[in-house]
Design a protein around this motif. Structure first.
Motif, short mmCIF file in Angstrom:
data_model
loop_
_atom_site.label_atom_id
_atom_site.label_comp_id
_atom_site.label_asym_id
_atom_site.label_seq_id
_atom_site.Cartn_x
_atom_site.Cartn_y
_atom_site.Cartn_z
N PRO A 1 0.81 -1.56 0.01
CA PRO A 1 -0.08 -0.23 -0.27
C PRO A 1 0.87 0.52 0.18
CG PRO A 1 -0.84 -1.48 1.41
CD PRO A 1 0.92 -1.91 1.13
N PRO A 2 0.53 1.76 -0.71
CA PRO A 2 1.65 3.79 -0.73
C PRO A 2 1.80 3.98 0.12
CG PRO A 2 0.17 3.42 -2.78
CD PRO A 2 -0.58 2.36 -1.63
N GLU A 3 0.55 4.51 1.12
CA GLU A 3 0.36 4.95 2.77
C GLU A 3 1.44 4.39 3.06
OE1 GLU A 3 -3.03 1.81 2.62
OE2 GLU A 3 -2.29 3.79 1.23
N ARG A 4 1.78 3.13 3.64
CA ARG A 4 2.70 2.27 3.94
C ARG A 4 4.03 2.55 3.73
NH1 ARG A 4 5.67 -2.60 3.56
NH2 ARG A 4 6.10 -3.85 5.47
N ALA A 5 4.26 2.38 2.32
CA ALA A 5 5.66 3.12 2.11
C ALA A 5 6.28 4.54 1.91
CB ALA A 5 6.06 3.25 0.18
N GLU A 6 5.32 5.43 2.70
CA GLU A 6 5.25 6.57 2.86
C GLU A 6 5.57 6.62 4.18
OE1 GLU A 6 2.65 11.36 2.66
OE2 GLU A 6 1.67 9.22 1.52
N ALA A 7 5.26 6.34 5.26
CA ALA A 7 4.91 6.22 6.19
C ALA A 7 6.09 5.81 7.03
CB ALA A 7 4.12 5.22 7.30
#
Length: 346
Positions: free
Chosen positions: A185-191
């Motif tokens: 998930p993009p949000e996981r990578a961003e975090a």
């Protein structure tokens, strides 16, 4: 009446000692659960080895349709000591209402530390410098000037549990981390501070490419001649995952031609690696026999996780790290899970 929990025979050396040391089997005894090593060391688990056991903890053996031939009382859980399960036929296990577990919690830090070790060893030309000294070629050391990790771009193939830990280990070095993982998930990578990108960008932008993905039909030969041709001439390739993700012949060509500067490999397309492999004679390659992460930390971590999976199943709890998740919704599995504790402890 159930037989004891089984532990595959490949854990033992010729003298009957566990080659991994302490893998936490005393937790079974503390829970009042009997266990025993299987009598034979086999390439795949056999029907006679699994019949009537509540669970089997295994490392090297494969699990195939032959494993279940004629079995009337299969184990509730097959707990693999490790994170790979490419030698396990998951649909067959699910069809027989058997949960297959792995040990990502136990392998997480040992494998991420191993990946960091390989990154540093390759950048510092550790293998070549070791061989120079052993050959008495001290004066050639200036030919193997290394490169610092600080400020480099690390490209990850796979951004799962273990890669996430590697990201944390890399932070003090001020690296830029990019990753190819179409399922993250993009949000996981961003975090995590990681930029998700395409496979071509990983090749072109990375100073070190680290393979940490699971071997699937999608990842087979993902690192091929096209990928290697797009890498920087000073870049390195590290593989601590599964050998067939890298096209080994293409890698050898790239190393010979100087397309890339070096590689550090713990895994290979065919294992054990042949003694006549071209990789063995290359000074710009570091090789380890699929064991760079093998430490006491991994032994107890993987063993403890596998033991917990068996205890959970016996105590009528669904184990945590089940890879064939569909089995958890099967009515037959749920019925066996419910009655398991009373059966085993009777």
């Amino acid at each position: 009446m159930h037989r004891p929990v089984g532990v595959s025979r490949d854990f033992l050396d010729a003298d009957g000692n566990n080659v991994w040391g302490d893998i936490g089997l005393d937790a079974l005894e503390a829970a009042g659960i009997a266990w025993e090593y299987l009598e034979e060391n086999t390439a795949e688990l056999t029907p006679g080895q699994i019949e009537g056991r509540p669970g089997v903890i295994f490392a090297a053996p494969a699990v195939t349709k032959n494993t279940f031939a004629g079995v009337t009382e299969p184990p509730l859980v097959l707990a693999r000591f490790g994170v790979g399960y490419d030698s396990v036929d998951l649909p067959v296990c699910t069809a027989n209402s058997v949960a297959v577990t792995i040990t990502p919690d136990g392998a997480r830090r040992p494998v991420s530390t191993a990946a960091l070790t390989m990154i540093l060893a390759s950048l510092h030309n550790l293998g070549a410098k070791d061989r120079l000294l052993r050959r008495g070629e001290w004066d050639r050391r200036t030919e193997w000037m290394g490169r610092g990790l600080t400020g480099t771009t690390i490209g990850l193939i796979g951004l799962g549990n273990t890669s996430t830990d590697l990201v944390e280990l890399l932070k003090p070095f001020g690296t830029t981390v990019i990753a190819y993982d179409p399922y993250c998930p993009p949000e996981r990578a961003e975090a995590l501070g990681v930029r998700l990108t395409g496979i071509a960008d990983i090749a072109a932008a990375s100073d070190v490419v680290v393979v940490m993905a699971v071997l699937t039909d999608e990842t087979f030969h993902l690192i091929n001649s096209d990928f290697l041709a797009q890498m920087k001439p000073a870049a390195r390739l590290v593989n601590v995952s599964r050998g067939p993700i890298v096209d080994e012949a293409a890698l050898i060509d790239a190393l010979r031609s100087g397309t890339i500067a070096g590689a550090a490999l713990d895994v290979f397309e065919t294992e054990p690696l042949s003694t006549d492999s071209a990789l063995i004679g290359m000074d710009n390659v570091i090789l380890t026999p699929h064991s760079i992460a093998w430490t006491d930390e991994m032994s107890l971590g993987n063993g403890g996780s596998a033991v917990r999976a068996v205890i959970d199943a016996i105590e009528s709890r669904a184990p945590q790290f089940v890879v064939n998740r569909d089995v958890l919704t099967k009515s037959e599995f749920q019925a066996r899970l419910t009655r398991q504790q009373s059966d085993v402890r009777s």
